[in-house]
Each structure stands twice: as C-alpha cells, then as structure tokens.
Design a protein around this motif. Structure first.
Motif, PDB file in Angstrom:
ATOM      1  N   TYR A  40      -8.324   4.612   2.474  1.00 20.45           N
ATOM      2  CA  TYR A  40      -8.376   3.178   2.145  1.00 20.45           C
ATOM      3  C   TYR A  40      -7.764   2.325   3.260  1.00 20.45           C
ATOM      4  CZ  TYR A  40      -6.934  -1.284   0.169  1.00 20.45           C
ATOM      5  OH  TYR A  40      -6.717  -2.634  -0.023  1.00 20.45           O
ATOM      6  N   MET A  76      -9.766   3.072  -4.773  1.00 19.38           N
ATOM      7  CA  MET A  76      -8.382   3.565  -4.798  1.00 19.38           C
ATOM      8  C   MET A  76      -7.761   3.354  -6.186  1.00 19.38           C
ATOM      9  SD  MET A  76      -5.313   2.748  -2.170  1.00 19.38           S
ATOM     10  CE  MET A  76      -3.606   2.770  -2.692  1.00 19.38           C
ATOM     11  N   VAL A 112      -7.110   9.544  -0.735  1.00 19.99           N
ATOM     12  CA  VAL A 112      -7.900   8.314  -0.886  1.00 19.99           C
ATOM     13  C   VAL A 112      -7.140   7.118  -0.309  1.00 19.99           C
ATOM     14  CG1 VAL A 112      -8.873   6.681  -2.579  1.00 19.99           C
ATOM     15  CG2 VAL A 112      -9.263   9.137  -2.850  1.00 19.99           C
ATOM     16  N   SER A 113      -5.813   7.093  -0.517  1.00 17.77           N
ATOM     17  CA  SER A 113      -5.004   5.975  -0.019  1.00 17.77           C
ATOM     18  C   SER A 113      -5.015   5.919   1.511  1.00 17.77           C
ATOM     19  CB  SER A 113      -3.567   6.059  -0.548  1.00 17.77           C
ATOM     20  OG  SER A 113      -2.867   7.129   0.050  1.00 17.77           O
ATOM     21  N   VAL A 137      -9.861  -0.223   5.610  1.00 16.62           N
ATOM     22  CA  VAL A 137      -9.561  -1.658   5.507  1.00 16.62           C
ATOM     23  C   VAL A 137      -9.250  -2.228   6.892  1.00 16.62           C
ATOM     24  CG1 VAL A 137      -7.837  -3.337   4.679  1.00 16.62           C
ATOM     25  CG2 VAL A 137      -8.863  -1.722   3.081  1.00 16.62           C
ATOM     26  N   THR A 143      -1.029  -0.659  -6.635  1.00 16.86           N
ATOM     27  CA  THR A 143      -2.395  -0.581  -6.102  1.00 16.86           C
ATOM     28  C   THR A 143      -3.104  -1.920  -6.315  1.00 16.86           C
ATOM     29  OG1 THR A 143      -2.465   1.793  -6.597  1.00 16.86           O
ATOM     30  CG2 THR A 143      -4.581   0.706  -6.188  1.00 16.86           C
ATOM     31  N   LEU A 153     -13.439  -1.051  -1.746  1.00 18.28           N
ATOM     32  CA  LEU A 153     -12.557   0.046  -1.313  1.00 18.28           C
ATOM     33  C   LEU A 153     -11.301   0.088  -2.182  1.00 18.28           C
ATOM     34  CD1 LEU A 153     -12.773  -0.368   2.588  1.00 18.28           C
ATOM     35  CD2 LEU A 153     -13.708   1.535   1.254  1.00 18.28           C
ATOM     36  N   GLY A 154     -10.779  -1.099  -2.495  1.00 21.10           N
ATOM     37  CA  GLY A 154      -9.601  -1.206  -3.355  1.00 21.10           C
ATOM     38  C   GLY A 154      -9.867  -0.674  -4.754  1.00 21.10           C
ATOM     39  N   TRP A 200       0.825  -1.214   0.000  1.00 21.56           N
ATOM     40  CA  TRP A 200       0.000   0.000   0.000  1.00 21.56           C
ATOM     41  C   TRP A 200       0.856   1.260   0.000  1.00 21.56           C
ATOM     42  CZ3 TRP A 200       0.225   3.474   4.158  1.00 21.56           C
ATOM     43  CH2 TRP A 200      -0.648   4.567   4.051  1.00 21.56           C
TER      44      TRP A 200
END
Length: 297
Positions: free
Chosen positions: A282, A256, A278-279, A286, A221, A252-253, A180
């Motif tokens: 995320y 991103m 956004v990351s 998660v 990603t 969610l992935g 990530w």
C-alpha cells in the motif's frame, strides 16, 4: 585452502553489513525520501537525489546499528534476531559502535550539504529512534507512537530536501506515513507476538492479541486512508492529487482496510502477516501514484 576461507568469509561480511544496517528497511526509507523529493521539486537535480539517497541510507543504518548494540542481550533471546551480528558474536559492540558513529556522521554531513533543515530532521530521526524509541520498547506499547515519528520522517525529508521548506505539504506526507505505521507495526507485533514476548517487548497497543488491538488497527487504517486522499481537496498547499489518482489511492486504502477488518474478524497470525505484506504494498504504491500523478498532470 586460504582462498576458500576468504571466499566463504566474504559473503558473511556482506550479509552482516546488510543485517546491521537492515538493508531492506534502509532501502525502503531511501525510496520514500526519493518519492518525497520528486513531489517537492520543480526540476530534478540528480546530484541532490544521490546525496539524499546516500544520506538517508546512512541515517537509517546508524539508527539500526545503535539499536542492535542497545538490544544485543534481548536480541539473543528471540528467534528472529538471535543470529544478528552483535548478539551472535560475529561483530563486537566496539566495531558496531564505530559503524553506527561513522554512519551518523556521514548521514548528517551528506544531508547538510543539501540544506540545514534536511540535516536537522535526519539528526532528530536518529536521536528519537536510538535514545527514545529503543529504550521505551521494553517499557510501554506507547513506544510505537514514538517510533512512528522517525519512521514518518523520510517521505517528508525528501520534500524538505527539494524545497528547503517545512510547511503543510511535507506535514501531510509526514502524517500519511505516521498513521500508516500503526497498522503496519501492530500487524508485525501480532504475528511475532511470542518472539517479542521472549525479548520482553510488548508492541501491541493493549499488550496482547485481542479485539482492542484489532479495533485500533482498523481505526488507524481509516485515518491513513483519509490523510492519503486529502491533497485532492486543494488545501495541502502545492501538494496536489488529481481526482483519478485520489480514486486509485482510495481503492488501495480500501484493499488495506479489508485486510485490517479480516484481522479483526479472524484474529489469526496468518491474517496479521497478510496485513503486514499488504501494508508495505500500500505505502509503496501510494507513493508511486503520488509521483506519477505529479509528472503526468
């Protein structure tokens, strides 16, 4: 008058402390390690949880303080960092070194009271960040790969604190946060490109804001998404994920990934900044989904 001076000085001391330990970053690390702990534990021990949070904070604070001592001259060149306590001259190198050393000691001792493995991984994290990642930043974009190791330790550290065991489960948590970090840091490297350049840092994989970098952001990603849903397939030991949770994590992935692809298409500073935000969202969501899923199953 004396009182006025004191009241004016106090906030700057507090803000300098926040700055030298990078409080927001440190708190996000504490959040990750607490999430890892909750995933690994059968019965929550609040004393261990508090020790983990404190030890984690000191560990990151130490790494950041050492980093700011080493990079003080380069920090002075960049708009983003020139007002940090050491380059701005509000905190001497000696004072910063004392803070960093005390934090290292406190962090490792506190983590050691949980178990030896937790302390060992904490010490490895400080060493890699300070002695390998920081000096490499001005030499090669590969520094990000080295920096991703201490950056990925907290999520895993929580599990090790809970179980005193390193296996497939904390390994998976480590891999998730490790992969990530590439889209996250490359997005930062992209929108702060000019500022990093002033300090002599080339944080992007190709060294510039080009399609090569954008492709790698997309690829990493995708790797992150794959690893994040692995626990649903049942081969990550006692780290499980229900189908519903895996679907949520996958969605969610995809969100991103959409912003990573947008960076590839637009190649703009704005797209990179949005991807960075956004990351962060995320990885936070998660970790929350993982923990909620464990406790409602």
């Amino acid at each position: 008058m004396g009182n006025t001076k004191t009241s004016l000085a106090t906030p700057s001391v507090v803000s300098d402390f926040k700055e030298i330990t990078k409080m927001r970053l440190a708190l996000s690390v504490v959040f990750s390690s607490v999430a890892g702990y909750l995933l690994g534990v059968d019965t929550v021990n609040y004393k261990t949880l508090i020790l983990l949070a404190l030890g984690g904070y000191f560990m990151v604070g130490a790494s950041n303080a050492f980093n700011q001592i080493i990079e003080k001259d380069l920090d002075a060149l960049m708009h983003r960092t020139k007002n940090r306590p050491v380059p701005a001259g509000r905190l001497s190198v000696t004072s910063a070194f004392v803070i960093a050393s005390v934090f290292t000691l406190l962090g490792i001792v506190i983590l050691y009271t949980i178990n030896k493995q937790t302390a060992m991984f904490g010490a490895i994290s400080i060493f890699l960040y300070t002695c390998v990642y920081t000096p490499l930043k001005t030499k090669t974009p590969l520094a990000v790969f080295v920096g991703a190791i201490p950056g990925a330790i907290p999520f895993m550290l929580g599990w090790v604190a809970a179980t005193d065991n390193f296996g497939i489960e904390p390994g998976t948590l480590f891999a998730l946060q490790f992969f990530w970090q590439f889209p996250h840091f490359w997005a930062i490297g992209w929108f702060l490109y000019d500022d990093y350049k002033r300090g002599g840092f080339y944080m992007l994989p190709t060294g510039k804001q080009d399609k090569g970098t954008a492709v790698q952001v997309v690829m990493y990603t995708i790797w992150t998404i794959i690893i994040s849903v692995l626990p649903v397939f049942g081969f990550t030991g006692t780290l499980h994920l229900s189908v519903v949770a895996a679907v949520v994590v996958f969605i969610l992935g995809l969100v991103m990934l959409n912003y990573a692809i947008r960076l590839f298409k637009d190649m703009t500073v704005k797209a990179a900044r949005v991807l960075m935000l956004v990351s962060v969202l995320y990885i936070t969501l998660v970790q929350i989904v993982y923990v909620i899923d464990k406790f409602i199953r």
